[in-house]
Design a protein around this motif. Structure first.
Motif, PDB file in Angstrom:
ATOM      1  N   PHE A 148       0.819  -1.210   0.000  1.00  0.00           N
ATOM      2  CA  PHE A 148       0.000   0.000   0.000  1.00  0.00           C
ATOM      3  C   PHE A 148       0.858   1.267   0.000  1.00  0.00           C
ATOM      4  O   PHE A 148       0.381   2.331  -0.397  1.00  0.00           O
ATOM      5  CB  PHE A 148      -0.950  -0.011   1.198  1.00  0.00           C
ATOM      6  CG  PHE A 148      -2.130  -0.927   1.005  1.00  0.00           C
ATOM      7  CD1 PHE A 148      -3.105  -0.631   0.073  1.00  0.00           C
ATOM      8  CD2 PHE A 148      -2.254  -2.090   1.742  1.00  0.00           C
ATOM      9  CE1 PHE A 148      -4.196  -1.468  -0.122  1.00  0.00           C
ATOM     10  CE2 PHE A 148      -3.333  -2.935   1.563  1.00  0.00           C
ATOM     11  CZ  PHE A 148      -4.310  -2.629   0.622  1.00  0.00           C
ATOM     12  N   HIS A 151       1.368   1.088  -3.938  1.00  0.00           N
ATOM     13  CA  HIS A 151       0.168   1.087  -4.782  1.00  0.00           C
ATOM     14  C   HIS A 151      -1.047   1.706  -4.088  1.00  0.00           C
ATOM     15  O   HIS A 151      -2.164   1.599  -4.607  1.00  0.00           O
ATOM     16  CB  HIS A 151      -0.178  -0.349  -5.197  1.00  0.00           C
ATOM     17  CG  HIS A 151       0.884  -1.003  -6.026  1.00  0.00           C
ATOM     18  ND1 HIS A 151       1.039  -0.748  -7.370  1.00  0.00           N
ATOM     19  CD2 HIS A 151       1.865  -1.890  -5.691  1.00  0.00           C
ATOM     20  CE1 HIS A 151       2.060  -1.456  -7.839  1.00  0.00           C
ATOM     21  NE2 HIS A 151       2.576  -2.159  -6.846  1.00  0.00           N
ATOM     22  N   GLY A 152      -0.845   2.322  -2.948  1.00  0.00           N
ATOM     23  CA  GLY A 152      -1.948   2.981  -2.266  1.00  0.00           C
ATOM     24  C   GLY A 152      -2.408   4.229  -2.989  1.00  0.00           C
ATOM     25  O   GLY A 152      -1.706   4.792  -3.840  1.00  0.00           O
ATOM     26  N   ALA A 153      -3.607   4.682  -2.637  1.00  0.00           N
ATOM     27  CA  ALA A 153      -4.197   5.820  -3.335  1.00  0.00           C
ATOM     28  C   ALA A 153      -3.372   7.085  -3.166  1.00  0.00           C
ATOM     29  O   ALA A 153      -3.301   7.913  -4.085  1.00  0.00           O
ATOM     30  CB  ALA A 153      -5.622   6.042  -2.824  1.00  0.00           C
ATOM     31  N   VAL A 156      -0.570   6.788  -5.876  1.00  0.00           N
ATOM     32  CA  VAL A 156      -0.992   6.552  -7.263  1.00  0.00           C
ATOM     33  C   VAL A 156      -1.735   7.751  -7.831  1.00  0.00           C
ATOM     34  O   VAL A 156      -1.554   8.104  -9.006  1.00  0.00           O
ATOM     35  CB  VAL A 156      -1.860   5.277  -7.333  1.00  0.00           C
ATOM     36  CG1 VAL A 156      -2.456   5.098  -8.726  1.00  0.00           C
ATOM     37  CG2 VAL A 156      -1.035   4.056  -6.953  1.00  0.00           C
ATOM     38  N   GLN A 167      -1.621   2.055 -14.641  1.00  0.00           N
ATOM     39  CA  GLN A 167      -1.906   1.403 -13.371  1.00  0.00           C
ATOM     40  C   GLN A 167      -3.109   0.471 -13.497  1.00  0.00           C
ATOM     41  O   GLN A 167      -4.064   0.741 -14.231  1.00  0.00           O
ATOM     42  CB  GLN A 167      -2.170   2.457 -12.287  1.00  0.00           C
ATOM     43  CG  GLN A 167      -2.383   1.910 -10.897  1.00  0.00           C
ATOM     44  CD  GLN A 167      -1.117   1.322 -10.295  1.00  0.00           C
ATOM     45  OE1 GLN A 167      -0.012   1.601 -10.758  1.00  0.00           O
ATOM     46  NE2 GLN A 167      -1.272   0.498  -9.280  1.00  0.00           N
ATOM     47  N   PHE A 169      -6.142  -1.911 -11.323  1.00  0.00           N
ATOM     48  CA  PHE A 169      -6.951  -1.811 -10.112  1.00  0.00           C
ATOM     49  C   PHE A 169      -7.732  -3.108  -9.907  1.00  0.00           C
ATOM     50  O   PHE A 169      -8.024  -3.833 -10.859  1.00  0.00           O
ATOM     51  CB  PHE A 169      -7.925  -0.631 -10.205  1.00  0.00           C
ATOM     52  CG  PHE A 169      -7.268   0.690 -10.477  1.00  0.00           C
ATOM     53  CD1 PHE A 169      -6.860   1.500  -9.437  1.00  0.00           C
ATOM     54  CD2 PHE A 169      -7.041   1.114 -11.785  1.00  0.00           C
ATOM     55  CE1 PHE A 169      -6.245   2.718  -9.684  1.00  0.00           C
ATOM     56  CE2 PHE A 169      -6.431   2.331 -12.046  1.00  0.00           C
ATOM     57  CZ  PHE A 169      -6.030   3.131 -10.993  1.00  0.00           C
ATOM     58  N   SER A 193      -5.230  -7.572  -4.941  1.00  0.00           N
ATOM     59  CA  SER A 193      -4.439  -6.402  -5.329  1.00  0.00           C
ATOM     60  C   SER A 193      -2.978  -6.568  -4.924  1.00  0.00           C
ATOM     61  O   SER A 193      -2.072  -6.143  -5.649  1.00  0.00           O
ATOM     62  CB  SER A 193      -5.030  -5.139  -4.693  1.00  0.00           C
ATOM     63  OG  SER A 193      -4.806  -5.110  -3.291  1.00  0.00           O
ATOM     64  N   SER A 199      -3.831  -1.489  -7.501  1.00  0.00           N
ATOM     65  CA  SER A 199      -4.417  -0.657  -6.457  1.00  0.00           C
ATOM     66  C   SER A 199      -5.817  -1.161  -6.115  1.00  0.00           C
ATOM     67  O   SER A 199      -6.494  -1.783  -6.943  1.00  0.00           O
ATOM     68  CB  SER A 199      -4.477   0.806  -6.904  1.00  0.00           C
ATOM     69  OG  SER A 199      -3.181   1.310  -7.139  1.00  0.00           O
ATOM     70  N   HIS A 220      -6.034   4.192   1.858  1.00  0.00           N
ATOM     71  CA  HIS A 220      -5.189   3.536   0.858  1.00  0.00           C
ATOM     72  C   HIS A 220      -5.974   3.128  -0.382  1.00  0.00           C
ATOM     73  O   HIS A 220      -5.376   2.756  -1.395  1.00  0.00           O
ATOM     74  CB  HIS A 220      -4.526   2.286   1.446  1.00  0.00           C
ATOM     75  CG  HIS A 220      -3.543   2.581   2.535  1.00  0.00           C
ATOM     76  ND1 HIS A 220      -2.560   3.535   2.408  1.00  0.00           N
ATOM     77  CD2 HIS A 220      -3.396   2.044   3.774  1.00  0.00           C
ATOM     78  CE1 HIS A 220      -1.842   3.578   3.514  1.00  0.00           C
ATOM     79  NE2 HIS A 220      -2.328   2.684   4.361  1.00  0.00           N
ATOM     80  N   SER A 221      -7.300   3.159  -0.332  1.00  0.00           N
ATOM     81  CA  SER A 221      -8.124   2.670  -1.437  1.00  0.00           C
ATOM     82  C   SER A 221      -8.774   3.822  -2.185  1.00  0.00           C
ATOM     83  O   SER A 221      -8.920   4.938  -1.665  1.00  0.00           O
ATOM     84  CB  SER A 221      -9.204   1.718  -0.916  1.00  0.00           C
ATOM     85  OG  SER A 221     -10.077   2.399  -0.029  1.00  0.00           O
TER      86      SER A 221
END
Length: 461
Positions: A148, A151-153, A156, A167, A169, A193, A199, A220-221
């Motif tokens: 995370f 690749h966490g929000a 990204v 990317q 998802f 994920s 992500s 994180h999402s």
């Protein structure tokens, strides 16, 4: 005269016919008089048995009695005593299926007299003695943290357009049915994920997360709305020719799911939705995927099937990162635990039953857990059940050797002047399955159980 001449032959024939009939009758009488006793003569047995004794029925020609059936023994090569099993090659993985000779599987000593079974207590002691589950969970915790972080929000969404549009998802979408079944959908998406280096996207319904009144979700999402906005903002379709499409794999449809036979790491679709995963089983099917890359990715996060004592608590570690109690639920947890985490938690799903054997077994498990944990002084035990009367009975038995606490939602609601709204009232058709308490009380119990310091004991009737 002529008429009588024509009639004399007829009269002669008639006389001869009478004579022949008399001779035949005499012969028949003599034949009957020389036969044995009358077959219809009554006997001491019943009429049915007498009739059956005289009736002779031959078996049909296509039937063969077992006494007369001759069966040749199978060839010597087919006898199980002479089963020849080649040892697996050294390169074979531990999760491949091998045939084990009967003698080898008969016992731990290799002989037919060895034991092949173990009690729950013995298996638990062996798992505790191995001590590798905790280490595996800590390894997965670090793996999830690094995933995370990359690749966490937060990272990204700030990528340049060229990188963001590349990317991938994974979507996790749930409703508000049973908390366990629906949460597994989100946890499955989170695990996938990690496996695919994508992500996480958590679906919303009318702008709300599932169970959003009781749970706070991680930052994180992404949400679907945010992904659509960023896709348009970065002109992924116009500039990079990548349309925002979703590839759905329905786990509940065995004839269509690709969980076993496809390499998901090669899928180029921007969003993957692994639908229908209402338990912990679906995502772990990847451990049997035919592609080594997918099997390795699944083993990294779930552990190898051949190492049962090194299987991490993957779903617990994922929940630790993804969800947390809302402020009201957290306040209720602190109120129930008196701001001290319980040492041991007992969770019993009784569905309105109160058997004596269940109480006896639960008390024995708690005492065993106290012994294994080496607790000093008076241990703190939290009770959780869908049947309030069962909690009260258990409290009376456990109070002799432990400090007992449980969440009394009625007292809590009165203390904080809380009122149940329409959504919180228990549904009649769900009362037997979920219990009579409001839904928010179940979330308090859930997070109270997750705060156990040493042991969580769970059972169901």
């Amino acid at each position: 005269m002529s008429r009588w001449r024509r009639g004399r032959p007829s009269l002669l024939l008639l006389r001869r016919a009478f004579l022949l009939a008399a001779v035949s009758a005499a012969a028949l009488f003599l034949l009957l008089s020389h036969q044995g006793p009358d077959p219809r003569k009554p006997s001491s047995s019943s009429p049915d048995s007498a009739f059956s004794e005289e009736l002779s029925v031959d078996p049909p020609p296509h039937f063969v009695f077992l006494e007369e059936l001759s069966v040749d023994p199978p060839p010597a090569s087919a006898l199980p005593e002479e089963l020849s099993v080649e040892p697996p090659p050294a390169s074979a993985s531990s999760d491949e299926l091998h045939v084990v000779p009967p003698d080898a599987a008969a016992g731990s000593e290799g002989g037919p007299g060895g034991s092949t079974c173990a009690t729950v207590e013995e298996m638990g002691e062996e798992a505790v003695g191995a001590g590798s589950t905790e280490a595996a969970s800590l390894r997965v915790r670090e793996l999830i943290r690094r995933h995370f972080l990359l690749h966490g929000a937060a990272r990204v969404r700030s990528l340049p357009a060229a990188e963001f549009c590349k990317q991938g998802f994974v979507l996790g979408k749930a409703s508000e049915a049973g908390f366990g079944n629906e949460m597994y959908k989100i946890l499955t998406a989170a695990a996938l994920s990690v496996m695919l280096n994508r992500s996480l996207v958590i679906g919303q319904t009318r702008g709300l997360y599932p169970f959003g009144h009781y749970i706070s979700y991680t930052d994180h999402s992404f949400t679907i709305g945010e992904i659509k906005h960023l896709w348009r903002k970065n002109r992924c379709a116009q500039t990079y020719g990548r349309d925002l499409n979703v590839r759905v794999d329905d786990f509940e449809n065995p004839s269509e799911t690709n969980v076993l036979c496809s390499d998901w790491s090669r899928w180029k679709d921007p969003i993957i939705w692994f639908d229908g995963t209402t338990n912990a089983v679906g995502i772990q099917f990847f451990l049997k995927n035919v592609h080594p890359e997918m099997k390795t990715a699944a083993s990294t996060i779930f552990g190898s099937l051949g190492m049962l004592h090194a299987r991490p608590n993957t779903f617990g570690e994922l929940m630790r990162v993804i969800i947390s109690p809302s402020q009201v639920v957290q306040k209720a947890v602190q109120w129930a635990s008196k701001s001290f985490s319980p040492d041991i938690v007992l969770h019993m799903r009784m569905m309105a039953n109160r058997p004596v054997r269940a109480r006896t077994a639960a008390v024995g498990c708690i005492q065993k857990a106290i012994q294994i944990s080496g607790l000093k002084g008076t241990p703190r035990v939290a009770l959780i059940s869908d049947t309030p009367s069962f909690v009260k009975e258990m409290k009376q038995e456990i109070s002799e050797f432990a400090e007992v606490t449980y969440f009394d939602y009625k007292s809590f609601a009165k203390s904080f002047d809380l009122e149940m709204n329409g959504k919180d009232k228990p549904l009649d058709f769900r009362s037997r399955d979920w219990g009579t308490a409001p839904r928010w009380a179940a979330f308090v119990d859930f997070f109270l159980a997750s705060s156990a310091r040493h042991t969580v004991i769970t059972g169901a009737h």
